[in-house]
Design a protein around this motif. Structure first.
Motif: not given
Length: 496
Positions: A89-91, A375-390
């Protein structure tokens, strides 16, 4: 079958009072800068020798053609070709990229955030743009903050000199702007009317940072910074709070960062800390707060300090995460109410969540013996962290993690079209003593039916230059070896 033998022609070179001889210096075209732009200019003698080597390779490998095709089909069968990223998401929009079945290049798309199930809007179709071209590579595909335009860098020669162009997203046509000799590194100003980019010198080094205003000729672009040390490279990246662009200049052991105000792109860049040999630092920003990740004052495994954008200089830095020997901090991400830290210990990563109000910390739980996190770069840094696992047996997963509630949701799991059963494989974590007594972690992967009596071949892999270490992640191509009885081992050497 005799291989081609390169002729020798002694060239003597003296540096710092020492003379060395290079019998194969002729294989470097003295006109190599122009060859990078136009491969047809390569010296005929060099081309002839390279073509002879390629022909010899083809002859030597000819008996393995059937196996090569089998392996190619096998490896391709593990790739979901019509794949897509998790929308970010971005705006008012959600941006993502996807690939077609049998496609070669990414397709950049978006959908309205309020209506995520509506038909996608294609912003840039890499397959269509690259069709019929002998070479085509994309870089720095970035939409403007007002969501009206798309900047992209394209290399059509294989030279890695990119030309930046601007696409109007309403009409789908490109503006007249065409900025040559760029590295593909760019960031928009806040108003979407100009952008910053890095430009390459004749030795292919990112040396200059310029600002380009839309519809202006690039000859009039404003020089923001020039790096005079030939061992340093310049780069750009936007802060998490979007108000700052970090202009970094660095080699492999020393760095220097300047701040560019995205709301006032005409302002001069502000130096944070003057370079000191052997000292590295990088920055994160959110809400006017600066977070500094640095090895300053002998913090070999790095520490975290904070200050403000208004007082960025080192005399205002305040330590919040001290140096802990053996715990290497890899990176930071600044959210509105939390600071995220990716660190590694004993060769295994962890994500640490720091509540900025209480200063309390927690980690995201994992349940396998060896694994990889990102850690996945985002457009918005509010309350949700996106990360990867394998892990070596678990295909890549993408999670969204609520920083306030610690709830997480699985957004995507890598699909293996030809099938994959994690229970067919065994992963072990062992350690081996190094020459200096340090224990090197090793991740071992093998098929459950592979005998461990010393008869199985082993491929041991490791890489540790520039402070990087190989993660214990999922890699489909390894399975072609492991399924044929190999033991695959990764030594997680740190390097320096």
């Amino acid at each position: 079958m005799q291989p081609p033998v390169a002729r020798t022609e002694i060239v003597r070179v003296t540096h710092h009072g020492h003379t060395s001889e290079d019998p194969y210096a002729w294989l470097k075209d003295p006109n190599w800068q122009e060859v990078m732009r136009d491969p047809d200019l390569l010296d005929a003698g060099i081309r002839a020798h390279l073509e002879a080597e390629n022909a010899y390779t083809d002859r030597v490998l000819a008996p393995t053609n059937a196996l090569q095709q089998e392996l190619f089909r096998e490896m391709r069968g593990r790739i979901k070709e019509d794949d897509a990223s998790v929308p970010a998401p971005d705006g008012p929009w959600q941006y993502f990229e996807r690939f077609r079945q049998d496609g070669q290049y990414p397709i950049f798309c978006r959908r309205p955030r309020s209506a995520p199930d509506t038909e996608e809007q294609i912003l840039f179709d890499g397959d269509a743009e690259g069709e019929g071209k002998p070479f085509f590579r994309l870089a720095a595909v970035q939409h403007s903050p007002d969501h009206r335009r798309l900047a992209y860098g394209v290399d059509e020669q294989g030279s890695e000199f990119y030309t930046i162009r601007i696409r109007d997203l309403e009409s789908g046509t490109d503006l007249p702007d065409s900025v040559p000799d760029a590295s593909g590194d760019l960031e928009w100003a806040a108003d979407g009317q100009s952008f910053f980019y890095t430009k390459l010198d004749e030795n292919h080094r990112p040396k200059w940072v310029y600002r380009h205003a839309l519809n202006d000729h690039p000859a009039g672009d404003v020089l923001i910074y020039e790096e005079h040390d030939p061992g340093f490279f310049v780069g750009l990246n936007r802060s998490e709070g979007n108000g700052i662009i970090f202009l970094s200049s660095h080699d492999h052991e020393t760095s220097e960062v300047r701040l560019l105000d995205t709301a006032s792109p005409e302002r001069d860049a502000v130096l944070v800390a003057q370079r000191q040999s052997g000292t590295l630092y990088e920055l994160s920003e959110q809400g006017g707060r600066l977070y500094v990740l640095t090895n300053q004052d002998g913090a070999e495994d790095f520490k975290v300090l904070e200050t403000t954008v208004d007082a960025p200089h080192p005399d205002a830095w305040r330590e919040i995460v001290p140096h802990r020997p053996g715990v290497l901090i890899l990176g930071l991400a600044a959210f509105e109410r939390h600071l995220i830290r990716l660190e590694t210990e004993e060769g295994l990563p962890r994500i640490v969540v720091r509540d900025l109000a209480t200063q309390e910390e927690s980690t995201i739980d994992v349940d396998e013996e060896a694994f990889s996190l990102g850690v996945v770069p985002l457009y918005e840094y509010g309350d949700t962290l996106r990360y990867t696992y394998s892990s070596p047996t678990t295909p890549l997963r993408v999670y969204d993690y609520n920083l306030s509630t610690a709830d997480r949701s699985l957004r995507k799991e890598q699909q293996i079209p030809s099938g994959h059963d994690p229970d067919d494989y065994v992963v072990r974590r062992i350690h081996a003593p190094s020459h200096d007594g340090e224990r090197v972690p090793i991740t071992v992967l093998h098929h459950r039916d592979t005998p461990l009596d010393g008869s199985a071949p082993c491929l041991l892999y490791g890489y540790g230059s520039y402070g990087l270490s190989m993660p214990a992640g999922f890699e489909t191509n390894r399975l072609s070896l492991v399924d044929r009885g190999f033991v695959y081992a990764v030594a997680h050497v740190r390097g320096g």
